[in-house]
Design a protein around this motif. Sequence first.
Motif, short mmCIF file in Angstrom:
data_model
loop_
_atom_site.label_atom_id
_atom_site.label_comp_id
_atom_site.label_asym_id
_atom_site.label_seq_id
_atom_site.Cartn_x
_atom_site.Cartn_y
_atom_site.Cartn_z
N THR A 1 -38.55 -42.25 30.49
CA THR A 1 -39.38 -41.12 30.05
C THR A 1 -40.68 -41.05 30.85
O THR A 1 -41.18 -39.96 31.14
N ASN A 2 -41.24 -42.20 31.21
CA ASN A 2 -42.41 -42.21 32.08
C ASN A 2 -42.09 -41.60 33.44
O ASN A 2 -42.88 -40.84 34.00
N ALA A 3 -40.91 -41.97 33.98
CA ALA A 3 -40.49 -41.42 35.28
C ALA A 3 -40.39 -39.90 35.20
O ALA A 3 -40.78 -39.19 36.14
N SER A 4 -39.88 -39.40 34.08
CA SER A 4 -39.80 -37.95 33.90
C SER A 4 -41.18 -37.34 33.72
O SER A 4 -41.50 -36.30 34.30
N LYS A 5 -42.00 -37.98 32.92
CA LYS A 5 -43.32 -37.44 32.59
C LYS A 5 -44.21 -37.31 33.82
O LYS A 5 -44.94 -36.33 33.97
N PHE A 6 -44.15 -38.29 34.71
CA PHE A 6 -45.05 -38.31 35.86
C PHE A 6 -44.40 -37.78 37.14
O PHE A 6 -44.92 -38.00 38.24
N SER A 7 -43.27 -37.08 36.98
CA SER A 7 -42.61 -36.46 38.13
C SER A 7 -42.50 -34.96 37.89
O SER A 7 -42.35 -34.51 36.74
N PRO A 8 -42.56 -34.19 38.95
CA PRO A 8 -42.43 -32.73 38.78
C PRO A 8 -40.98 -32.34 38.47
O PRO A 8 -40.06 -33.16 38.55
N ALA A 9 -40.78 -31.06 38.12
CA ALA A 9 -39.44 -30.55 37.87
C ALA A 9 -38.62 -30.58 39.16
O ALA A 9 -39.17 -30.70 40.26
N GLU A 10 -37.30 -30.50 39.00
CA GLU A 10 -36.38 -30.47 40.13
C GLU A 10 -36.45 -31.73 40.99
O GLU A 10 -36.35 -31.68 42.21
N THR A 11 -36.62 -32.88 40.35
CA THR A 11 -36.65 -34.14 41.08
C THR A 11 -35.59 -35.09 40.53
O THR A 11 -35.05 -34.87 39.44
N ARG A 12 -35.34 -36.14 41.26
CA ARG A 12 -34.30 -37.10 40.89
C ARG A 12 -34.94 -38.36 40.33
O ARG A 12 -35.95 -38.86 40.84
N ILE A 13 -34.33 -38.90 39.26
CA ILE A 13 -34.75 -40.18 38.67
C ILE A 13 -33.56 -41.13 38.79
O ILE A 13 -32.46 -40.82 38.32
N GLY A 14 -33.79 -42.27 39.43
CA GLY A 14 -32.71 -43.23 39.64
C GLY A 14 -32.84 -44.44 38.73
O GLY A 14 -33.94 -44.92 38.45
N TRP A 15 -31.68 -44.93 38.29
CA TRP A 15 -31.65 -46.12 37.43
C TRP A 15 -30.45 -46.96 37.84
O TRP A 15 -29.31 -46.52 37.75
N LYS A 16 -30.71 -48.18 38.29
CA LYS A 16 -29.65 -49.05 38.79
C LYS A 16 -29.71 -50.40 38.10
O LYS A 16 -30.79 -50.96 37.91
N LEU A 17 -28.53 -50.92 37.73
CA LEU A 17 -28.41 -52.24 37.09
C LEU A 17 -27.34 -53.04 37.82
O LEU A 17 -26.28 -52.51 38.14
N TRP A 18 -27.61 -54.33 38.06
CA TRP A 18 -26.61 -55.20 38.64
C TRP A 18 -26.95 -56.66 38.30
O TRP A 18 -28.05 -56.96 37.86
N GLU A 19 -25.98 -57.55 38.50
CA GLU A 19 -26.16 -58.97 38.19
C GLU A 19 -26.14 -59.79 39.47
O GLU A 19 -25.35 -59.51 40.39
N GLU A 20 -27.01 -60.80 39.52
CA GLU A 20 -27.06 -61.69 40.69
C GLU A 20 -27.63 -63.04 40.27
O GLU A 20 -28.72 -63.10 39.69
N ASN A 21 -26.86 -64.10 40.52
CA ASN A 21 -27.29 -65.47 40.23
C ASN A 21 -27.69 -65.68 38.77
O ASN A 21 -28.68 -66.35 38.47
N GLY A 22 -26.92 -65.09 37.87
CA GLY A 22 -27.19 -65.29 36.45
C GLY A 22 -28.33 -64.45 35.90
O GLY A 22 -28.75 -64.65 34.76
N TYR A 23 -28.84 -63.51 36.70
CA TYR A 23 -29.92 -62.63 36.25
C TYR A 23 -29.48 -61.18 36.36
O TYR A 23 -28.75 -60.79 37.28
N ILE A 24 -29.91 -60.38 35.42
CA ILE A 24 -29.71 -58.93 35.47
C ILE A 24 -30.92 -58.31 36.17
O ILE A 24 -32.07 -58.56 35.77
N HIS A 25 -30.66 -57.52 37.20
CA HIS A 25 -31.71 -56.85 37.95
C HIS A 25 -31.64 -55.35 37.68
O HIS A 25 -30.54 -54.79 37.55
N ALA A 26 -32.78 -54.71 37.59
CA ALA A 26 -32.83 -53.28 37.30
C ALA A 26 -33.92 -52.63 38.13
O ALA A 26 -34.98 -53.22 38.39
N ILE A 27 -33.65 -51.39 38.55
CA ILE A 27 -34.64 -50.59 39.27
C ILE A 27 -34.69 -49.21 38.62
O ILE A 27 -33.65 -48.57 38.41
N VAL A 28 -35.88 -48.76 38.31
CA VAL A 28 -36.10 -47.38 37.85
C VAL A 28 -37.06 -46.76 38.86
O VAL A 28 -38.18 -47.24 39.05
N GLU A 29 -36.62 -45.68 39.51
CA GLU A 29 -37.45 -45.06 40.55
C GLU A 29 -37.51 -43.55 40.34
O GLU A 29 -36.58 -42.93 39.82
#
Length: 377
Positions: free
Chosen positions: A279-307
Amino acid sequence: MFHFGQRQTLVISIFIMLVTACLLVWRPDYNFFDGGLITAILLTIFIKNDTPTRIMGIACTILVVVIACLPHKNPNLAEVFIEHFFSLILVISSTLLVLFLKSLYRTMQELNQALEKEVEKRTANLELALSHLASSQAELKDALEKEKELSEIKSRFVSMASHEFRTPLSAILSSAALIGKYPASEDQPRREKHVQKIRDSVIHLNELLEDFLSLGRIEEGKIHVHPENISLQNFALETVEEVQGLLKSGQHLHSEVPQELHVWSDKRLLKHIFVNLLTNASKFSPAETRIGWKLWEENGYIHAIVEDEGMGIPEEDKTYLFSSFFRARNVTNIQGTGLGLHIVKRYVDMLHGSISVESELGKGTRILINFPNLQAQ
């Protein structure tokens, strides 16, 4: 100074006494005072303990008395006796004087050692006191820093509360007043418009109160981690569906999660973390833009990126992003409490994870999170 043991001292004493006696027999005119006095002084200087000194003093005294009573070639026995008697007095006096000086010297040494120990003790106490003083100064400095930080937090809270609470309440009040001015049926669209404003304002107030309640529960230690097995793909679908209605016009939320990815963690905390970030990504971005969210596992840890492709964060504000009631200087016209990222950071810490931010002003923001997959570990 060199010291001899008691046995060595007695041997030397007996040897010197025998030599002195032989000299007296061989040379009756030999002055006992010279040999006896030197013997007493030497023994007094070099002995380690006082017992041999006493023994030697007694032996010297007996020797002088015996020699004084023996017959001599000199017919004037009274003169010989007086001579040796005074020799005896001089030997005893000299020995006592040397013993006194030695005792005084030892006493001075003991006093000096005691003084050195006292100085060392006082120095250690002083160093300890200085250490405590430094520690107290550090604690005082930390307390002052915390007091300053608390003062800044209070100031930001007052500024935020006066704006964030007053704005929706004013909107509700004005919309309610305007609704009363449209009694006719043909004014229904206008009434619905103001009703929607009231709904939005109530939702915003609810979000504000929810942030305050969440922060209060965290500070009181009432929030605990309850791990469970979570399918991250299903979790992502639920979260996207929940956030979809809050996106701006034309904004597109794209999630990338492996189909079979599971994690053992607290679903409630994860939901709060990612709903807030999305919701922060949406709030601080203008209309007609893309919000990315990625999840994956590596070495016993869950990694996430919100851009996002939003306004970005000024470089000088990045240090304070996770502070309570802090808002970047370029978001003054956007609603918010300044608690969102602070609460997210606290939740990530509770999951034993980490969070970092990469952002460039005017070019968007990337938030990176990792936390352990307890099931894998």
